[in-house]
Scaffold this active site. Structure first.
Site, PDB file in Angstrom:
ATOM      1  N   HIS A 194     -13.065   2.902   0.120  1.00 18.90           N
ATOM      2  CA  HIS A 194     -13.035   1.921   1.173  1.00 18.90           C
ATOM      3  C   HIS A 194     -13.940   0.528   0.654  1.00 18.90           C
ATOM      4  CE1 HIS A 194     -13.188   5.215   4.234  1.00 18.90           C
ATOM      5  NE2 HIS A 194     -12.049   4.790   4.176  1.00 18.90           N
ATOM      6  N   ARG A 233     -12.141  16.111   7.196  1.00 20.63           N
ATOM      7  CA  ARG A 233     -12.984  16.404   6.143  1.00 20.63           C
ATOM      8  C   ARG A 233     -14.293  16.486   6.441  1.00 20.63           C
ATOM      9  NH1 ARG A 233     -11.094  11.065   3.667  1.00 20.63           N
ATOM     10  NH2 ARG A 233      -9.414  11.544   2.806  1.00 20.63           N
ATOM     11  N   LEU A 241     -15.541   3.691   9.963  1.00 19.89           N
ATOM     12  CA  LEU A 241     -15.269   5.015  10.818  1.00 19.89           C
ATOM     13  C   LEU A 241     -13.584   5.112  11.082  1.00 19.89           C
ATOM     14  CD1 LEU A 241     -18.509   4.953  12.917  1.00 19.89           C
ATOM     15  CD2 LEU A 241     -18.071   5.645  10.618  1.00 19.89           C
ATOM     16  N   GLY A 242     -12.907   5.543  10.491  1.00 11.14           N
ATOM     17  CA  GLY A 242     -11.504   5.760  10.711  1.00 11.14           C
ATOM     18  C   GLY A 242     -11.023   7.202  10.443  1.00 11.14           C
ATOM     19  N   ARG A 247      -2.492  -2.134  -3.656  1.00 10.19           N
ATOM     20  CA  ARG A 247      -3.727  -1.368  -3.399  1.00 10.19           C
ATOM     21  C   ARG A 247      -3.635  -0.285  -4.312  1.00 10.19           C
ATOM     22  NH1 ARG A 247      -4.942   3.403   0.937  1.00 10.19           N
ATOM     23  NH2 ARG A 247      -7.124   3.552   0.494  1.00 10.19           N
ATOM     24  N   ASN A 288       0.752  -1.133   0.114  1.00  7.57           N
ATOM     25  CA  ASN A 288       0.041  -0.105  -0.159  1.00  7.57           C
ATOM     26  C   ASN A 288       0.970   1.123  -0.018  1.00  7.57           C
ATOM     27  OD1 ASN A 288      -1.751   1.993   0.689  1.00  7.57           O
ATOM     28  ND2 ASN A 288      -2.782   1.082   2.160  1.00  7.57           N
ATOM     29  N   LYS A 331       3.283   0.702   3.116  1.00  8.24           N
ATOM     30  CA  LYS A 331       2.751  -0.212   4.160  1.00  8.24           C
ATOM     31  C   LYS A 331       2.789  -1.481   3.336  1.00  8.24           C
ATOM     32  CE  LYS A 331       0.086   3.074   6.684  1.00  8.24           C
ATOM     33  NZ  LYS A 331      -1.343   3.889   6.392  1.00  8.24           N
ATOM     34  N   ASP A 380      -8.768  13.390  16.323  1.00  7.52           N
ATOM     35  CA  ASP A 380      -8.635  12.326  16.672  1.00  7.52           C
ATOM     36  C   ASP A 380      -9.868  12.022  17.722  1.00  7.52           C
ATOM     37  OD1 ASP A 380      -7.767  10.121  18.606  1.00  7.52           O
ATOM     38  OD2 ASP A 380      -5.960  10.208  17.534  1.00  7.52           O
ATOM     39  N   MET A 381     -10.605  11.034  17.441  1.00  7.92           N
ATOM     40  CA  MET A 381     -11.757  10.862  18.365  1.00  7.92           C
ATOM     41  C   MET A 381     -11.510  10.448  19.678  1.00  7.92           C
ATOM     42  SD  MET A 381     -14.903  10.788  18.181  1.00  7.92           S
ATOM     43  CE  MET A 381     -15.885  10.861  16.565  1.00  7.92           C
ATOM     44  N   ARG A 382     -10.355   9.798  19.912  1.00  7.22           N
ATOM     45  CA  ARG A 382     -10.123   9.562  21.459  1.00  7.22           C
ATOM     46  C   ARG A 382      -9.870  10.739  22.246  1.00  7.22           C
ATOM     47  NH1 ARG A 382      -5.538   5.259  19.868  1.00  7.22           N
ATOM     48  NH2 ARG A 382      -5.575   6.871  18.295  1.00  7.22           N
ATOM     49  N   GLU A 385      -8.144  -5.238   5.334  1.00  6.65           N
ATOM     50  CA  GLU A 385      -8.256  -4.762   3.862  1.00  6.65           C
ATOM     51  C   GLU A 385      -6.829  -5.513   3.343  1.00  6.65           C
ATOM     52  OE1 GLU A 385      -8.792  -0.682   5.261  1.00  6.65           O
ATOM     53  OE2 GLU A 385      -9.773  -0.253   3.312  1.00  6.65           O
ATOM     54  N   ILE A 427     -12.496   3.980  14.685  1.00  6.72           N
ATOM     55  CA  ILE A 427     -13.538   4.547  15.648  1.00  6.72           C
ATOM     56  C   ILE A 427     -14.737   3.465  15.780  1.00  6.72           C
ATOM     57  CG2 ILE A 427     -15.268   6.235  15.988  1.00  6.72           C
ATOM     58  CD1 ILE A 427     -13.633   8.321  14.428  1.00  6.72           C
TER      59      ILE A 427
HETATM   60  P1  ADP Z   1      -7.188   5.191   9.326  1.00  5.71           P
HETATM   61  O1  ADP Z   1      -8.265   5.584   8.498  1.00  5.71           O
HETATM   62  O2  ADP Z   1      -6.051   6.136   9.146  1.00  5.71           O
HETATM   63  O3  ADP Z   1      -6.935   3.630   8.956  1.00  5.71           O
HETATM   64  P2  ADP Z   1      -7.956   4.175  11.849  1.00  5.71           P
HETATM   65  O4  ADP Z   1      -8.967   3.178  11.250  1.00  5.71           O
HETATM   66  O5  ADP Z   1      -7.018   3.617  12.602  1.00  5.71           O
HETATM   67  O6  ADP Z   1      -7.574   5.212  10.920  1.00  5.71           O
HETATM   68  O7  ADP Z   1      -8.911   5.371  12.913  1.00  5.71           O
HETATM   69  C1  ADP Z   1      -8.352   6.272  13.340  1.00  5.71           C
HETATM   70  C2  ADP Z   1      -9.516   6.720  14.494  1.00  5.71           C
HETATM   71  O8  ADP Z   1      -9.836   5.793  15.190  1.00  5.71           O
HETATM   72  C3  ADP Z   1      -8.816   8.051  15.129  1.00  5.71           C
HETATM   73  O9  ADP Z   1      -9.778   8.983  15.197  1.00  5.71           O
HETATM   74  C4  ADP Z   1      -8.728   7.484  16.560  1.00  5.71           C
HETATM   75  O10 ADP Z   1      -8.963   8.500  17.552  1.00  5.71           O
HETATM   76  C5  ADP Z   1     -10.004   6.336  16.516  1.00  5.71           C
HETATM   77  N1  ADP Z   1      -9.759   5.354  17.695  1.00  5.71           N
HETATM   78  C6  ADP Z   1      -8.820   4.620  17.867  1.00  5.71           C
HETATM   79  N2  ADP Z   1      -9.152   3.967  19.085  1.00  5.71           N
HETATM   80  C7  ADP Z   1     -10.079   4.521  19.569  1.00  5.71           C
HETATM   81  C8  ADP Z   1     -10.907   4.394  20.868  1.00  5.71           C
HETATM   82  N3  ADP Z   1     -10.434   3.327  21.904  1.00  5.71           N
HETATM   83  N4  ADP Z   1     -11.835   5.290  21.155  1.00  5.71           N
HETATM   84  C9  ADP Z   1     -12.294   6.228  20.314  1.00  5.71           C
HETATM   85  N5  ADP Z   1     -11.753   6.235  19.168  1.00  5.71           N
HETATM   86  C10 ADP Z   1     -10.707   5.445  18.814  1.00  5.71           C
END
Ligand code: ADP
Length: 414
Positions: free
Chosen positions: A187, A248, A216-217, A98, A7, A14, A290-292, A393, A339
């Site tokens: 996706h 976005r 949801l990433g 990819r 990728n 990757k 970042d959702m966390r 994936e 997420i």
């Molecule tokens: P990508 O789309 O780059 O592959 P990921 O699928 O790894 O990204 O998703 C990244 C998102 O997932 C970030 O917003 C991150 O904060 C969120 N995330 C990861 N672990 C948690 C968690 N335990 N609680 C809430 N959100 C999380």
């Protein structure tokens, strides 16, 4: 067979080495041999990581100025006497790439020949940020692994089943014909994998199922998978449309964009950056994409973080409703991506109030801190089932590479 999955991004590669075959796919016994990444290509301190299950991570920071050197490094690492997992690059049976955009040309994965490469290049104008790196990765990998089949697996291919009434925008038809402007969706490998897993877990043929998948990433998209086929998806001509994402905006009135361009005297590139890099969760919260971090801030009372979370879940809920309407109901809802797999809060909020359409989440199952992997999180009485399915994936890419090599997916015309 040993399949190398690549990728390639603009400054990263990757990779995963996966052992798979038709028999192993059938038994779900295919396995990861090693994986890793080369990041910050173009710098004097690129970051190379190499992970083998059961071993400690190997890390290097060499100077890597371009993709060729990065992929040569990957090949060397895989065969390295100390850290490697194979004795010789010749043990690799195929390379799966990819590729982000396959336009309207590719509705399936394909062996890459000169003609396919030419058509991949024609898709560059649809994905100028992604396809060039994917193609560069292929060109270099072909030189490093010249004697084995190379396969392209497209993010868009799964969505090529969308009918015109879902993929067309209500613009003059000539815009589609002349410029290829339509919904493509992305996706695809992830949405497809989730639907495939639902079919396997439930034992019900995909032809019988109406599935909504929410990936949801950092990027986010939902997909309506009607009787096994993508009927509609939230991302559009580019990955900008649809759900709110890390940076976005997702859906927005195009006239609002024109207005802001005029008022702020933005150049097109600046408007592009505003919508793709400064909006979404980051733009609303002013804190983070970042959702966390947003969940932590919201729990401490930060109202902007809370608003970003509210908007994120509300947008997703609207699409879940829309896709159930589009399919005449829903049998399974799947959450995946960083997420979707990890945030019980977002899952709960996104389906809150949807019991009227058969979606009832079980709060205890949903929030079980011990739960890992594929799991059902709906109540025992929920008419439709809600799932968490960790996406994979790379596995899809490796499996499609095998299918192309053995001819289950027919070869492209010469
Ligand atoms: P990508 O789309 O780059 O592959 P990921 O699928 O790894 O990204 O998703 C990244 C998102 O997932 C970030 O917003 C991150 O904060 C969120 N995330 C990861 N672990 C948690 C968690 N335990 N609680 C809430 N959100 C999380």
């Amino acid at each position: 067979m040993k399949i190398l999955v690549l990728n390639c991004g603009s400054s990263s590669v990757k990779f995963q080495l996966i052992e798979t075959s038709l028999e192993l796919i059938e038994q779900r016994a295919d396995r990861l041999i090693a994986k890793g990444s080369v990041e910050k290509i173009g710098s004097s301190h690129a970051i190379v990581t190499f992970d083998v299950p059961g071993r400690e991570r190997h890390r290097e920071t060499p100077e890597i100025l371009e993709h060729r050197v990065a992929i040569e490094r990957v090949a060397r690492l895989l065969c390295d006497p100390e850290h490697g997992v194979i004795g010789d690059p010749k043990e690799i049976d195929g390379v799966g790439h990819r590729v982000v955009h396959g336009g309207e040309k590719f509705a399936n994965s394909t062996l890459i020949n000169d003609r396919v490469l030419h058509e991949m290049k024609e898709c560059i104008e649809l994905a100028p940020l992604h396809n060039p790196a994917n193609i560069r990765g292929y060109t270099v990998a072909r030189q490093i692994f010249p004697d084995i089949p190379h396969v392209a697996v497209f993010d868009t291919a799964f969505h090529q089943t969308m009918p015109p009434h879902s993929y067309l925008y209500a613009l003059p038809r000539v815009i589609h014909r002349r410029h290829g402007v339509r919904r493509y969706g992305f996706h695809g490998t992830s949405h497809r994998y989730c639907a495939y897993r639902i079919e396997k877990i439930t034992g019900v043929d995909r032809e019988e199922l109406r599935i909504i998948t929410a990936h949801l990433g950092n990027g986010c998209s939902a997909c309506a998978i009607d009787h096994g086929k993508s009927l509609d998806t939230t991302m559009g001509f580019t990955p900008l449309e649809g759900l709110i994402m890390g940076t976005r905006s997702g859906d927005i009135d195009p006239a609002a964009v024109l207005h802001v361009i005029a008022k702020e005297e933005l150049r097109l590139s600046e408007a592009n950056t505003l919508l793709n890099k400064h909006s979404g969760l980051l733009g609303i919260s002013g804190i983070s994409n970042d959702m966390r971090e947003l969940q932590t801030a919201a729990a401490k009372g930060n109202e902007d973080a809370q608003l970003a979370i509210d908007m994120f879940c509300y947008r997703l809920k609207k699409y879940i409703g829309a896709y159930a309407a589009a399919m005449g109901g829903v049998d399974h809802l799947v959450f995946t991506g960083g997420i979707g797999e990890n945030s019980a809060l977002i899952r709960e909020r996104s389906v809150d109030g949807l019991a009227f359409m058969g979606l009832e989440i079980d709060p205890a199952r949903n929030a079980d801190p011990e739960a890992r992997g594929e799991r059902q999180i709906s109540t025992a009485t929920s008419r439709a089932k809600i799932w968490v399915i960790p996406t994979d994936e790379e596995l899809v890419i490796a499996r499609d590479t095998v299918r192309c090599i053995v001819g289950v997916i027919p070869p492209p015309p010469a």
